[in-house]
Design a protein around this motif. Structure first.
Motif, PDB file in Angstrom:
ATOM      1  N   GLN A  15       0.837  -1.183   0.001  1.00 51.90           N
ATOM      2  CA  GLN A  15      -0.050   0.094  -0.131  1.00 51.90           C
ATOM      3  C   GLN A  15       0.813   1.161  -0.070  1.00 51.90           C
ATOM      4  O   GLN A  15       1.892   1.357   0.783  1.00 51.90           O
TER       5      GLN A  15
ATOM      6  N   ASN B 130       0.394   5.429  -0.531  1.00 54.50           N
ATOM      7  CA  ASN B 130      -0.965   6.570  -0.628  1.00 54.50           C
ATOM      8  C   ASN B 130      -2.260   5.865  -0.519  1.00 54.50           C
ATOM      9  O   ASN B 130      -2.651   5.109   0.189  1.00 54.50           O
ATOM     10  N   LYS B 131      -3.102   6.024  -1.823  1.00 55.82           N
ATOM     11  CA  LYS B 131      -4.158   5.524  -1.829  1.00 55.82           C
ATOM     12  C   LYS B 131      -4.225   4.216  -2.760  1.00 55.82           C
ATOM     13  O   LYS B 131      -5.335   3.680  -3.389  1.00 55.82           O
ATOM     14  N   ASN B 132      -3.258   3.910  -3.285  1.00 54.94           N
ATOM     15  CA  ASN B 132      -3.098   2.839  -4.208  1.00 54.94           C
ATOM     16  C   ASN B 132      -2.502   1.415  -3.456  1.00 54.94           C
ATOM     17  O   ASN B 132      -1.897   1.425  -2.255  1.00 54.94           O
TER      18      ASN B 132
ATOM     19  N   SER C   5      -4.834  -1.031  -7.890  1.00 53.75           N
ATOM     20  CA  SER C   5      -5.467  -0.190  -8.432  1.00 53.75           C
ATOM     21  C   SER C   5      -4.811   0.965  -9.197  1.00 53.75           C
ATOM     22  O   SER C   5      -5.552   1.971  -9.699  1.00 53.75           O
ATOM     23  N   ASN C   6      -3.575   0.646  -9.378  1.00 52.92           N
ATOM     24  CA  ASN C   6      -3.037   1.664 -10.251  1.00 52.92           C
ATOM     25  C   ASN C   6      -2.022   1.062 -11.377  1.00 52.92           C
ATOM     26  O   ASN C   6      -1.110   0.147 -10.985  1.00 52.92           O
ATOM     27  N   LYS C   7      -2.110   1.388 -12.671  1.00 53.83           N
ATOM     28  CA  LYS C   7      -1.440   0.579 -13.752  1.00 53.83           C
ATOM     29  C   LYS C   7      -0.179   0.641 -13.692  1.00 53.83           C
ATOM     30  O   LYS C   7       0.820  -0.224 -13.726  1.00 53.83           O
ATOM     31  N   THR C   8       0.344   2.045 -13.257  1.00 50.89           N
ATOM     32  CA  THR C   8       1.779   2.242 -13.330  1.00 50.89           C
ATOM     33  C   THR C   8       2.478   1.236 -12.205  1.00 50.89           C
ATOM     34  O   THR C   8       3.463   0.907 -12.312  1.00 50.89           O
ATOM     35  N   ASP C   9       1.754   1.210 -11.093  1.00 57.05           N
ATOM     36  CA  ASP C   9       2.360   0.458 -10.179  1.00 57.05           C
ATOM     37  C   ASP C   9       2.543  -1.098 -10.553  1.00 57.05           C
ATOM     38  O   ASP C   9       3.695  -1.913 -10.144  1.00 57.05           O
TER      39      ASP C   9
END
Length: 211
Positions: free
Chosen positions: A19, A21-23, A39-43
């Motif tokens: 986890q 931030n919010k991702n 929840s984030n494609k970059t991650d």
């Protein structure tokens, strides 16, 4: 996984999460298969680049012999139609007549030994993934796993005949709630051979069985 900043789930040793931030980023491992969602494609892309072996990217349609369908309204449906058919073919049950229940009332006192392989493990796998409706029937048949009789084989064959009718069925997890519900029941001294009691528990999440 720890070096990459992931923490191990307290409830599942093969589930890792990270986890920031919010991702959120989740990694599920099973032998030599893995699943990465976030929840984030970059991650997700950054984590995939860290891996030194071949990976498949894109929408999730199949995983561990499960068909996974993501519907427009947000629900997720899983089934094991192809896996079930492979098992039926392997044990000569692909052309068997279907039945409407996985367990019947017909019982026999004949305890003739059955020397061939009884596919308990295959039935157990289906019951724990997409067919909780056969869980009781499978566990009852599997009580004699080490020393099966012809009657036990007939029990497993009935489960397969039931699956023949229900291959395209599975579990749907709805998107409108994440409420966890538990149901339980008990049958006191119901086993006519041992007089042991039977207890059953079902847990559902988002209207779909998870245990």
């Amino acid at each position: 996984m720890n070096k990459a900043g992931f923490e191990n789930s307290r409830t599942d040793p093969f589930l890792f999460y990270c986890q920031s931030n919010k991702n959120c980023l989740y990694v599920a491992l099973y032998v030599d298969d893995g699943l990465v969602v976030g929840s984030n494609k970059t991650d997700i892309e950054e984590f995939m680049e860290m891996l030194k072996f071949h990976t498949t990217r894109g929408s999730l349609n199949n995983f561990l012999h499960m068909k996974i369908q993501q519907n427009e309204e947000g629900s997720i449906a899983i089934n094991q139609e192809d896996c079930t058919m492979e098992i039926l073919k392997r044990f000569g049950m692909a052309e068997a007549n279907g039945v409407s229940t996985p367990i019947g009332c017909e019982e026999s006192d004949v305890k003739e030994k059955f020397t061939a392989e009884v596919p308990y493990r295959e039935a157990m796998y289906l019951s724990t993934v997409s067919h909780p409706d056969i869980a009781f029937a499978v566990k009852k048949a599997a009580r004699a796993m080490e020393d099966p009789t012809v009657q036990d084989w007939n029990r497993v064959k009935r489960i397969f005949r039931y699956l023949k009718n229900m291959m395209s069925c599975g579990i749907i997890y709805k998107n409108n709630t994440v409420c966890l519900k538990l149901y339980s029941d008990a049958y006191y001294a119901g086993d006519k051979d041992t007089r042991r009691s039977t207890t059953g528990v079902v847990a559902t999440l988002s209207h779909g069985a998870v245990s």
